[in-house]
Design a protein around this motif. Structure first.
Motif: not given
Length: 187
Positions: A62-67
């Motif tokens: 999980i790179l960030d909240v949406r990626t």
């Protein structure tokens, strides 16, 4: 007789726990706007002739909240993984850069959040029905024991215990649904 009653009660409770575990699994699959590796659970890719979960042929981060980033361990697996994600129809289009696949989750609209919560509520209702069916079966087993010589008082006490267990697990379903609703409705 009491051993048989204990067995009926234990069996009913363990089966209700399984219903709750199933609900938890299903609720994690319902996307709440946040990226999660669980959204790829159940998606398999053809790997040397065998259907294999994506998590077993790649590294999911999980790179960030949406990626979500999916990096296959073998470069030749990029196209099959991308195809499997497209076929799974999870509502996200994979972006392939030749090394890894990225999934960019769009922000959820209010309408989509309500739709997803309706789906979560449906799963909760299935769990409640399963729990009530388990209660019904347990009470039927108690009534059979009563016909075989179990005292009426012991049968009534056992039925009350089954109802108490049922109430506890129905409340747990409600708690899970409330938590999921809170998670989904926060922007």
């Amino acid at each position: 007789m009491s051993e048989e009653l204990d067995l009926i009660l234990d069996d009913a409770e363990s089966t209700m726990k399984k219903a709750i575990n199933h609900l938890e699994t299903e609720l994690t699959k319902i996307r709440a706007g946040k990226a999660s590796p669980a959204m790829l659970d159940g998606i398999t890719v053809e790997y040397y002739g065998a259907p294999t979960p994506i998590a077993q042929v790649s590294n999911i981060v999980i790179l960030d909240v949406r990626t979500v980033s999916i990096q296959p361990w073998e470069k030749n697996m990029i196209a099959p993984i991308e195809r499997a994600i497209m076929m799974a129809n999870i509502g996200v289009t994979p972006q392939n850069d030749g090394i890894m696949i990225r999934l960019f989750l769009p922000p959820l609209t209010e309408e989509r959040r309500r739709e997803l919560f309706k789906k979560a509520s449906g799963e909760g209702e299935f769990s409640k029905v399963a729990i009530r069916n388990i209660r019904r079966d347990a009470i039927e087993d108690i009534k059979k024991l009563q016909k075989d010589g179990l005292s009426e008082d012991a049968a009534k006490d056992a039925e009350k215990s089954v109802q108490d267990i049922t109430d506890k697990y129905i409340a747990l379903v409600e708690k899970h649904l409330a938590a999921k609703e809170k998670e989904m409705m926060t922007v």
